[in-house]
Design an enzyme around this catalytic site. Structure first.
Site, PDB file in Angstrom:
ATOM      1  N   LYS A   1      45.578 -13.495  14.888  1.00  0.00           N
ATOM      2  CA  LYS A   1      45.331 -14.280  13.668  1.00  0.00           C
ATOM      3  C   LYS A   1      46.601 -15.003  13.216  1.00  0.00           C
ATOM      4  O   LYS A   1      46.520 -16.072  12.591  1.00  0.00           O
ATOM      5  CB  LYS A   1      44.765 -13.398  12.555  1.00  0.00           C
TER       6      LYS A   1
ATOM      7  N   THR B   1      45.111 -15.345   6.301  1.00  0.00           N
ATOM      8  CA  THR B   1      46.331 -15.896   6.889  1.00  0.00           C
ATOM      9  C   THR B   1      46.211 -17.383   7.190  1.00  0.00           C
ATOM     10  O   THR B   1      47.211 -18.105   7.164  1.00  0.00           O
ATOM     11  CB  THR B   1      46.688 -15.126   8.173  1.00  0.00           C
TER      12      THR B   1
END
Length: 337
Positions: free
Chosen positions: A195, A252
């Protein structure tokens, strides 16, 4: 296992400090770091002004310069270093356990693949503490600043030992820090690592002003990449629909506090990578992880075009705009995970 009374947090950066504050709601916490001047300042002013300014250390948090003193009497150890610090810290921890003839569960919170070896964190810990050591990984959508300020957060804690995962989740759980037990260590670690690479990709896209549609496409197709890699490494696909997968991706890739997203934004705006990292002042794990993820994917024959494009940009092989055009020029394909 009996109820934990002391948590030792190794790593006094933003994340280690935030976790120490969260755990102090229910436990005595010792906080150790390598920067002796920083720990001394924290003990005096009760604040980590360098990495987590504005968050007051509660009385239950005791900063320590001495490694052994920080570990004395600990029921759980939490390693809050970057991936690069995981091996030396757990190796030192193994020496401490051997010298004192006792060990306790160890939890790590770093996200990434080890540079050079391409190992996931649990594989690194297996080499330093032994594969039978009671261990777990904590990961999920969690900015240190928000955890430190007591804002509601939910994360996943995974161990191959389900009883240990349940115990650790129960002990580390707090009123504002919710923990879900999980048995898929590989999936949780892969989600946490990749991620960060996707956050750089979405940052580049936003830095190039490609729009919200492009960002949504990157997030969605990025999830497909993570799922394919995780499955190839033996992870459970359902893990990537949860906190350590989609939850962490959303945070994120869209949150303004994301270091990796900020790297991508600056790259998209035309800044050199060296300048970006010098100005950041914190570790952006996705920068080192991208190369290892790309290498692992190629070794396993996993198609990860977004990751490959980010890796090429970070290596200086493609300009950000060229990377975007490369992705757009791909042939149409059926949508699958």
């Amino acid at each position: 296992m009996t109820q934990a009374t002391k948590i030792a947090v190794l790593g006094a950066g933003a994340w280690g400090t935030a976790l120490a504050v969260a755990f102090a709601e229910r436990h005595a916490v010792s906080l150790w770091g390598r920067e002796t001047d920083l720990l001394g300042e924290m003990a005096q002013c009760r604040e980590n002004r360098r990495f987590l300014p504005g968050v007051t250390l509660p009385a239950g948090v005791a900063p320590h310069i001495d490694f052994d003193q920080a570990l004395a009497g600990a029921d759980i150890v939490v390693v809050a270093t970057p991936v690069a610090g995981l091996r030396p810290t757990t190796a030192r921890l193994a020496e401490y356990f051997a010298a004192h003839g006792a060990a306790c569960p160890v939890v790590w919170v770093c996200k990434g693949f080890e540079a050079g070896s391409g190992l996931l964190p649990h594989q690194v810990v297996g080499e330093t503490l032994g594969h039978a050591a009671p261990c777990a990984v904590l990961s999920g959508p969690s900015f240190a600043d928000e955890v430190g300020r007591g804002l509601p957060t939910a994360v996943a804690l995974a161990s191959s030992d389900e009883a240990l995962a349940a115990y650790l989740a129960r002990e580390l759980h707090g009123s504002r820090f919710r923990i879900y037990a999980n048995a898929d260590m590989v999936g949780v670690e892969v989600g946490g690592a990749v991620k960060n690479v996707l956050a750089i990709a979405t940052g580049i896209s936003d830095g190039l002003h490609l729009g919200h549609n492009a960002r949504a496409a990157l997030v969605t197709r990025g999830l497909a990449e993570i799922t394919r890699l995780g499955a190839a490494l033996g992870a459970q696909r359902d893990t990537f629909m949860g906190l350590a997968g989609m939850g962490d991706i959303l945070l994120t890739c869209t949150g303004d506090l994301s270091r990796n997203r900020r790297v991508g934004l600056a790259l998209g705006a035309g800044k050199p990578l060296e300048t970006i990292l010098a100005e950041l002042g914190h570790v952006a794990e996705g920068v080192l992880t991208a190369a290892e993820v790309a290498r692992t994917a190629r070794r396993l024959g996993v198609d990860m075009p977004i990751t490959f494009a980010v890796d090429a940009v970070l290596r200086g092989e493609l300009a950000p705009a060229q990377a975007a055009e490369t992705l757009l020029a791909r042939d149409p394909k059926p949508e699958t995970l």
